[in-house]
Design a protein around this motif. Structure first.
Motif, short mmCIF file in Angstrom:
data_model
loop_
_atom_site.label_atom_id
_atom_site.label_comp_id
_atom_site.label_asym_id
_atom_site.label_seq_id
_atom_site.Cartn_x
_atom_site.Cartn_y
_atom_site.Cartn_z
N ALA A 1 -6.93 -0.21 7.20
CA ALA A 1 -5.59 -0.12 6.63
C ALA A 1 -5.47 1.02 5.63
O ALA A 1 -4.41 1.66 5.51
CB ALA A 1 -5.21 -1.45 5.98
N LYS A 2 -6.54 1.29 4.88
CA LYS A 2 -6.52 2.40 3.93
C LYS A 2 -6.55 3.75 4.63
O LYS A 2 -6.05 4.75 4.11
CB LYS A 2 -7.71 2.28 2.98
CG LYS A 2 -7.61 1.14 1.98
CD LYS A 2 -8.83 1.08 1.08
CE LYS A 2 -8.70 -0.07 0.07
NZ LYS A 2 -9.90 -0.18 -0.80
N ALA A 3 -7.12 3.77 5.84
CA ALA A 3 -7.33 5.04 6.52
C ALA A 3 -6.15 5.51 7.35
O ALA A 3 -5.96 6.71 7.55
CB ALA A 3 -8.57 4.93 7.43
N ASP B 1 0.91 -2.21 4.63
CA ASP B 1 -0.07 -3.05 3.95
C ASP B 1 -1.12 -3.53 4.95
O ASP B 1 -1.05 -3.23 6.15
CB ASP B 1 0.61 -4.24 3.24
CG ASP B 1 1.47 -5.08 4.19
OD1 ASP B 1 1.18 -5.12 5.40
OD2 ASP B 1 2.44 -5.69 3.71
N ASP B 2 -2.09 -4.29 4.44
CA ASP B 2 -3.18 -4.79 5.29
C ASP B 2 -2.68 -5.71 6.40
O ASP B 2 -3.28 -5.77 7.48
CB ASP B 2 -4.20 -5.56 4.44
CG ASP B 2 -5.01 -4.67 3.53
OD1 ASP B 2 -4.63 -3.48 3.37
OD2 ASP B 2 -6.01 -5.14 2.97
N MET C 1 0.81 -1.21 0.00
CA MET C 1 0.00 0.00 0.00
C MET C 1 0.85 1.26 0.00
O MET C 1 0.56 2.21 -0.69
CB MET C 1 -0.91 0.02 1.23
CG MET C 1 -2.04 -0.99 1.17
SD MET C 1 -3.04 -0.99 2.66
CE MET C 1 -3.63 0.70 2.66
N ARG C 2 1.89 1.32 0.83
CA ARG C 2 2.71 2.52 0.94
C ARG C 2 4.08 2.16 1.51
O ARG C 2 4.24 1.12 2.13
CB ARG C 2 2.02 3.58 1.80
CG ARG C 2 1.57 3.07 3.15
CD ARG C 2 0.89 4.17 3.97
NE ARG C 2 -0.49 4.40 3.62
CZ ARG C 2 -1.52 3.72 4.14
NH1 ARG C 2 -1.31 2.74 4.99
NH2 ARG C 2 -2.73 4.00 3.79
N ASP D 1 -1.95 5.61 8.66
CA ASP D 1 -0.56 5.53 8.18
C ASP D 1 0.39 4.94 9.23
O ASP D 1 1.33 4.24 8.87
CB ASP D 1 -0.07 6.93 7.81
CG ASP D 1 -0.87 7.55 6.68
OD1 ASP D 1 -0.85 6.97 5.58
OD2 ASP D 1 -1.50 8.59 6.91
N LYS E 1 4.17 12.30 4.35
CA LYS E 1 2.89 12.73 4.92
C LYS E 1 3.08 13.30 6.33
O LYS E 1 2.42 14.28 6.71
CB LYS E 1 1.90 11.56 4.94
CG LYS E 1 1.51 11.06 3.56
CD LYS E 1 0.49 9.92 3.62
CE LYS E 1 -0.88 10.43 4.02
NZ LYS E 1 -1.91 9.35 3.92
N THR F 1 -9.51 -4.04 6.04
CA THR F 1 -9.16 -3.39 4.78
C THR F 1 -9.40 -1.90 4.82
O THR F 1 -8.53 -1.09 4.44
CB THR F 1 -9.94 -4.03 3.62
OG1 THR F 1 -9.65 -5.43 3.56
CG2 THR F 1 -9.56 -3.39 2.30
N LYS F 2 -10.56 -1.48 5.30
CA LYS F 2 -10.86 -0.05 5.38
C LYS F 2 -9.96 0.65 6.38
O LYS F 2 -9.51 1.78 6.15
CB LYS F 2 -12.33 0.16 5.74
CG LYS F 2 -13.30 -0.19 4.62
CD LYS F 2 -14.74 0.13 5.01
CE LYS F 2 -15.69 -0.20 3.88
NZ LYS F 2 -17.11 0.10 4.27
#
Length: 399
Positions: free
Chosen positions: A37-39, A293-294, A1-2, A41, A10, A34-35
């Motif tokens: 992990a996206k939200a 990542d997740d 993911m990053r 950092d 950031k 999943t949500k």
């Protein structure tokens, strides 16, 4: 993911989303892995617990005439002086030299003020009495030194801790007939109490069970200042048996840590004392976990119900003691556990409130942009066995 570099961008821009590990667990329960992990950092973890395998390096600076110190005491506590002429290592669990009975105040315990208390006093800015004996040589002719020092009147003053942050630990009980004084504190006879020292789901290494994110060079919160992971800790045992979620069922990985004590705060570095066992050090340590990542979030979602520790009977004075099986941290934190047919009161040595505060303070540093993450320069070994020590010849053939 990053990547960590992207997360640092950031952070420096003031846009990083940072959650404490407790906030992360609540978010996962609400929105899923999943949500979440996206939200987010960065996830911050923390603990505040006894860490007796700790100590401080001090460099006093040279006197005139110079001295080559070979024996030294700080407020009556011996410091190791067998390396540089004016370099010292003060162990947190070093007890003070014994006083003569005539010198003791009524009821005074000669063991109470140890190395951890001296370290705390120096961090707090207090003056500490130093008495040293030198080895007289042509280049170091001075024989003695008696003075007061503070953290401002010496050169280096940093913590170097050979073993911190146990990845899980044990629960101590006493199945015998008399009170036992242990490194977990007093254990009451006939299963009168149970003591544990790990904060469970708050603990840094239980949220990264395979040390995937933590390595040599990882920047951390140490004693209220910035510190770093320097190596595996002593008694590092990553091959401990593990549950399906990869968390160990007993003492496993450990880390060696370092940090500038001149930057630290005495509220996060406190000398402590265990009756009839000795002095130690309570230490606040926090580790940031980058959400690359997740899988990072999946590991950090572990709860106290998912973590266990072994119940060990200290009444048997052997290296391998009897066990009463495993207990979850959820049960431990409830205040009562079941040991065979007996209900036993349980209490932690770690401060859950201060562990939360460590994670929160580290979160605030990152949100303010004053603390960025580091890429490890090397991994922590995951294949170390645990070697016991026996008397010479007991298990070794000389043939």
């Amino acid at each position: 993911m990053r990547t960590i570099a992207e997360i640092n961008d950031k952070i420096e821009a003031g846009k990083a989303v940072v959650w404490t590990v407790e906030e992360l667990k609540a978010k996962v329960a609400d929105m899923g892995i999943t949500k979440a992990a996206k939200a987010v950092d960065v996830i911050t973890t923390g603990t505040f617990e006894p860490m007796e395998s700790s100590g401080a390096i001090l460099n006093l600076g040279h006197t005139d005439p110079p001295i080559k110190i070979r024996q030294c005491w700080l407020d009556g506590v011996a410091a190791y002086s067998g390396f540089g002429a004016v370099d010292l290592y003060l162990g947190a669990s070093q007890a003070p030299d014994r006083k003569q009975p005539s010198e003791l105040m009524e009821g005074e315990d000669i063991q109470m003020q140890g190395g951890g208390h001296v370290i705390e006093d120096l961090i707090a800015g207090k003056a500490v009495h130093l008495r040293a004996l030198g080895q007289m040589t042509d280049c170091y002719p001075r024989a003695t030194l008696d003075t007061m020092i503070t953290k401002e009147t010496i050169n280096q003053f940093y913590l170097f801790n050979p073993r911190n942050l146990y990845q899980n630990f044990i629960v101590g009980v006493n199945g015998g007939d008399h009170l036992l004084y242990t490194y977990l504190g007093p254990l009451q006879p006939r299963l009168g109490n149970a003591i544990y020292s790990n904060p469970g789901a708050l603990s840094p290494l239980l949220n990264d069970p395979n040390l995937r994110l933590i390595g040599v060079g990882t920047r951390i919160f140490l004693g209220g200042g910035v510190g770093y992971v320097t190596w595996e800790g002593t008694q590092h045992f990553p091959l401990q048996k593990r549950l399906p979620n990869d968390t160990p069922i007993g003492p496993a990985a450990t880390l060696a840590l370092i940090g500038d004590a001149k930057q630290m705060e005495s509220r996060w570095v406190r000398g402590c004392y265990f009756k009839q066992y000795g002095p130690s050090l309570m230490l606040g340590v926090g580790i940031p976990l980058p959400v690359i990542d997740d899988e990072v979030v999946r590991r950090c979602a572990v709860t106290d119900e998912d973590l266990v520790a072994p119940i060990i009977d200290f009444s048997i004075p052997r290296r391998v003691r009897p066990t009463f099986g495993l207990v979850s941290y959820a049960q431990l934190k409830s205040g009562t556990i079941q040991v065979e047919s007996t209900k036993v009161r349980s209490a932690p040595l770690a401060s859950m409130a201060l562990a939360r505060q460590v994670a929160l303070e580290l979160k605030q540093w990152i949100e303010l942009g004053t603390f960025t993450l580091t890429e490890p320069v090397a991994s922590i070994a995951c294949d170390r066995t645990f070697v016991p020590q026996d008397a010479w010849g007991s298990q070794i053939s000389l043939d």
